[in-house]
Design a protein around this motif. Structure first.
Motif, mmCIF file in Angstrom:
data_model
loop_
_atom_site.group_PDB
_atom_site.id
_atom_site.type_symbol
_atom_site.label_atom_id
_atom_site.label_comp_id
_atom_site.label_asym_id
_atom_site.label_seq_id
_atom_site.Cartn_x
_atom_site.Cartn_y
_atom_site.Cartn_z
ATOM 1 N N TRP A 10 0.853 -1.144 0.070
ATOM 2 C CA TRP A 10 0.118 -0.009 0.083
ATOM 3 C C TRP A 10 0.927 1.174 -0.117
ATOM 4 O O TRP A 10 0.557 2.192 -0.789
ATOM 5 C CB TRP A 10 -0.864 -0.070 1.160
ATOM 6 N N THR A 11 1.995 1.072 0.837
ATOM 7 C CA THR A 11 3.016 2.191 0.719
ATOM 8 C C THR A 11 3.387 2.460 -0.941
ATOM 9 O O THR A 11 3.477 3.602 -1.180
ATOM 10 C CB THR A 11 3.967 2.009 1.609
ATOM 11 N N VAL A 12 3.793 1.354 -1.503
ATOM 12 C CA VAL A 12 4.279 1.509 -2.829
ATOM 13 C C VAL A 12 3.229 2.182 -3.693
ATOM 14 O O VAL A 12 3.403 2.965 -4.506
ATOM 15 C CB VAL A 12 4.753 0.087 -3.299
ATOM 16 N N ALA A 13 1.831 1.576 -3.517
ATOM 17 C CA ALA A 13 0.885 2.129 -4.470
ATOM 18 C C ALA A 13 0.567 3.506 -4.242
ATOM 19 O O ALA A 13 0.553 4.151 -5.036
ATOM 20 C CB ALA A 13 -0.522 1.482 -4.051
ATOM 21 N N VAL A 78 14.174 4.092 -13.283
ATOM 22 C CA VAL A 78 13.432 4.547 -14.398
ATOM 23 C C VAL A 78 12.302 5.556 -14.191
ATOM 24 O O VAL A 78 12.227 6.523 -14.967
ATOM 25 C CB VAL A 78 12.545 3.151 -14.959
ATOM 26 N N VAL A 79 11.658 5.727 -13.099
ATOM 27 C CA VAL A 79 10.488 6.565 -12.668
ATOM 28 C C VAL A 79 11.105 7.836 -12.393
ATOM 29 O O VAL A 79 10.950 8.783 -12.873
ATOM 30 C CB VAL A 79 9.725 6.041 -11.641
ATOM 31 N N ALA A 80 12.283 7.910 -11.433
ATOM 32 C CA ALA A 80 12.839 9.216 -11.163
ATOM 33 C C ALA A 80 13.640 9.791 -12.256
ATOM 34 O O ALA A 80 13.630 11.034 -12.676
ATOM 35 C CB ALA A 80 14.407 8.830 -10.185
ATOM 36 N N GLY A 127 1.167 -5.896 -10.733
ATOM 37 C CA GLY A 127 1.509 -7.301 -10.964
ATOM 38 C C GLY A 127 2.603 -7.700 -9.993
ATOM 39 O O GLY A 127 2.538 -8.775 -9.903
ATOM 40 N N ARG A 128 3.425 -6.912 -9.439
ATOM 41 C CA ARG A 128 4.515 -7.310 -8.691
ATOM 42 C C ARG A 128 3.930 -7.517 -7.066
ATOM 43 O O ARG A 128 4.287 -8.221 -6.303
ATOM 44 C CB ARG A 128 5.497 -6.424 -8.590
ATOM 45 N N TRP A 129 3.002 -6.357 -6.810
ATOM 46 C CA TRP A 129 2.708 -6.012 -5.388
ATOM 47 C C TRP A 129 1.458 -6.610 -4.831
ATOM 48 O O TRP A 129 1.243 -6.725 -3.766
ATOM 49 C CB TRP A 129 2.921 -4.771 -5.015
ATOM 50 N N PHE A 130 0.721 -6.845 -5.825
ATOM 51 C CA PHE A 130 -0.903 -7.339 -5.503
ATOM 52 C C PHE A 130 -1.285 -8.550 -5.933
ATOM 53 O O PHE A 130 -1.035 -8.990 -7.296
ATOM 54 C CB PHE A 130 -1.648 -6.088 -5.825
ATOM 55 N N LEU A 186 11.115 6.109 -1.073
ATOM 56 C CA LEU A 186 9.936 4.898 -0.682
ATOM 57 C C LEU A 186 9.628 4.293 -1.804
ATOM 58 O O LEU A 186 8.759 2.915 -1.561
ATOM 59 C CB LEU A 186 8.698 5.834 -0.258
ATOM 60 N N LEU A 187 9.759 4.185 -3.158
ATOM 61 C CA LEU A 187 9.353 3.261 -4.094
ATOM 62 C C LEU A 187 10.257 2.259 -3.918
ATOM 63 O O LEU A 187 11.137 1.942 -4.552
ATOM 64 C CB LEU A 187 9.381 3.924 -5.535
ATOM 65 N N ARG A 188 9.584 0.988 -3.453
ATOM 66 C CA ARG A 188 10.332 -0.223 -3.401
ATOM 67 C C ARG A 188 10.214 -1.122 -4.817
ATOM 68 O O ARG A 188 9.099 -0.798 -5.466
ATOM 69 C CB ARG A 188 9.889 -1.401 -2.368
ATOM 70 N N GLU A 189 11.020 -1.961 -5.146
ATOM 71 C CA GLU A 189 10.929 -2.730 -6.148
ATOM 72 C C GLU A 189 10.191 -3.755 -6.252
ATOM 73 O O GLU A 189 9.410 -4.031 -7.140
ATOM 74 C CB GLU A 189 12.563 -3.271 -6.829
ATOM 75 N N HIS A 190 10.329 -4.801 -5.160
ATOM 76 C CA HIS A 190 9.643 -5.986 -5.453
ATOM 77 C C HIS A 190 9.256 -6.628 -3.828
ATOM 78 O O HIS A 190 10.417 -6.251 -2.982
ATOM 79 C CB HIS A 190 10.546 -7.109 -6.036
ATOM 80 N N PRO A 191 8.364 -7.260 -3.537
ATOM 81 C CA PRO A 191 8.000 -7.539 -2.217
ATOM 82 C C PRO A 191 8.964 -8.641 -1.625
ATOM 83 O O PRO A 191 9.229 -8.762 -0.423
ATOM 84 C CB PRO A 191 6.670 -8.184 -2.030
ATOM 85 N N ALA A 192 9.653 -9.685 -2.636
ATOM 86 C CA ALA A 192 10.757 -10.104 -2.240
ATOM 87 C C ALA A 192 11.933 -9.576 -1.676
ATOM 88 O O ALA A 192 12.809 -10.387 -0.782
ATOM 89 C CB ALA A 192 11.133 -11.179 -3.251
ATOM 90 N N ASP A 193 12.174 -8.457 -1.934
ATOM 91 C CA ASP A 193 13.426 -7.768 -1.534
ATOM 92 C C ASP A 193 13.216 -7.572 -0.011
ATOM 93 O O ASP A 193 14.071 -7.156 0.921
ATOM 94 C CB ASP A 193 13.484 -6.403 -2.207
#
Length: 433
Positions: A10-13, A78-80, A127-130, A186-193
């Motif tokens: 939810w933070t990533v979103a 990429v986003v930055a 796709g990655r987080w949800f 705050l933008l994390r890459e993947h929950p597995a991290d």
């Protein structure tokens, strides 16, 4: 022992939403700058619209490569970089003096920047987080563009009226830059991290290593998808979606209303209302996508949009009449409600490549938008009004409804990922959403 906390997804979103809002300021800019640029430089509306077309086309064509780049180099980088490009392109317009410079700054730089964090970015994050509530979150993030329009459009119209278009361009540049530190933090890459499962999943699944270069993956996904019937039906419908939203209404609604005597600030306010109701419509569409066949949703959305565009030419007046307000509400609810079911269908038909394939479907969206932006400018220059453009857009939307209903149901493609069990003895977490 079980502890409860908010899932990091939810933070990533939330950060993704803010980033989309920060880049969306430019999406509100063309409609309020067409006439000021025409008045100052004497450039034809078709020439200025061509810069918008370049922007819209690059916005779409960059998306599939950006999705692959996010897999290879990370979402954060990429986003930055994309936000910096938006700021650079918008800021440099204040010193331009030739139309080619408008195309370079407004078209190329901002087009590449906004395209790098377009709706393929939304598909990648969700796709990655949800796993659960994916359709709803897709709707909320998609509404980020509308929120940006809502935030910036009335402000930009007032700035252009009271202080000139250059200050408006600098405000857009500053807004994009202001989001960069938040993304980096705050933008994390993947929950597995974080050694966590995605929201709604029960096991930690590591990201699959990218196969080959980003360009090769993007082109490979297109080559595979282009051999299927669903890809062309989705791309054709979404091209019409782009033509009837960003390309026509987003670019030419304010000038068209001004042609009928409506002040540009009033017209910009109406377009901002589209943004308000789009947030409601897109979030509701995400909720419906989790529950209703996406093919039926798309058919209904396109058919209703077509009907509304066919009546629009008779609604323009010097003031915002009640009939125009009804159109704004109705059209706003439908503006990008098509995105959540389109993303869902890309996942259904193309499995693990769904985000990249959606990038190509979105590229078709922007090609349609680019053609409509230039075409409507030419119609206005040659015929003196926009009526033919509105009627053509209405007919095309009804055609898109037919394309959507031709899609056939298919079982989702299984994604084979080796799950990583949570280590024994590790503290278990239960998450609230």
């Amino acid at each position: 022992m079980t502890r409860h906390r908010l899932h990091p997804a939810w933070t990533v979103a939330a950060v993704a939403f803010v980033a989309l809002v920060g880049a969306a300021g430019f999406r509100a800019t063309p409609g309020v700058l067409l006439h000021p640029l025409h008045a100052e430089f004497g450039w034809p509306l078709a020439t200025i619209s061509a810069a918008v077309s370049v922007n819209l086309m690059l916005y779409g064509l960059t998306a599939p490569f950006a999705a692959a780049l996010m897999d290879r180099f990370g979402i954060r980088r990429v986003v930055a970089a994309a936000l910096v490009l938006v700021a650079l392109g918008s800021g440099l317009t204040v010193v331009m003096s030739e139309s080619w410079q408008l195309i370079l700054c407004w078209g190329v730089l901002v087009g590449l920047g906004t395209g790098s964090m377009a709706l393929a970015f939304v598909a990648t994050v969700t796709g990655r987080w949800f796993v659960h509530r994916r359709g709803l979150v897709t709707g909320v993030l998609t509404a980020g563009g509308a929120a940006g329009q809502l935030v910036f459009l009335p402000l930009l119209a007032v700035l252009v009226r009271d202080h000139g278009w250059r200050l408006a361009a600098l405000v857009v540049a500053g807004a994009a830059l202001a989001v960069v530190p938040l993304v980096a933090w705050l933008l994390r890459e993947h929950p597995a991290d974080l050694d966590l499962p995605a929201y709604g999943a029960t096991e930690v699944s590591p990201p699959a290593p990218p196969a080959g270069g980003a360009a090769a993956r993007a082109v490979g996904a297109l080559a595979a998808a282009a051999r299927t019937r669903p890809f062309w039906l989705l791309a054709g419908g979404f091209a019409i979606c782009g033509a009837t939203t960003n390309g026509l209404v987003g670019t030419h609604f304010v000038p068209a209303a001004h042609d009928h005597g409506m002040p540009e600030t009033t017209a910009a306010g109406l377009l901002a209302l589209v943004g308000i109701f789009d947030i409601v419509g897109t979030v509701a569409s995400g909720w419906l996508t989790d529950r209703v066949d996406s093919r039926l949703l798309l058919g209904a959305y396109y058919a209703l949009r077509g009907a509304s565009l066919l009546v629009l030419p008779g609604l323009f007046a010097g003031t915002a009449e009640p009939s125009m307000l009804v159109f704004i509400v109705f059209y706003g609810l439908d503006w990008v409600a098509t995105v959540p079911p389109t993303v869902a269908l890309c996942r259904e038909y193309f499995g693990a490549s769904g985000a990249v394939v959606f990038g190509w479907v979105f590229a078709a969206h922007q090609v349609g938008a680019a053609v409509a932006a230039t075409g409507a400018g030419l119609v206005r220059d040659q015929l003196g009004d926009y009526a033919l453009a509105w009627y053509a857009a209405g007919a095309l939307s009804i055609g898109a409804a037919g394309l959507s209903l031709l899609l056939r149901r298919r079982e989702p493609v299984p994604v084979l990922v080796e799950p990583v069990p949570v280590a024994a003895g590790r503290r278990a977490w239960s998450y609230r959403g």
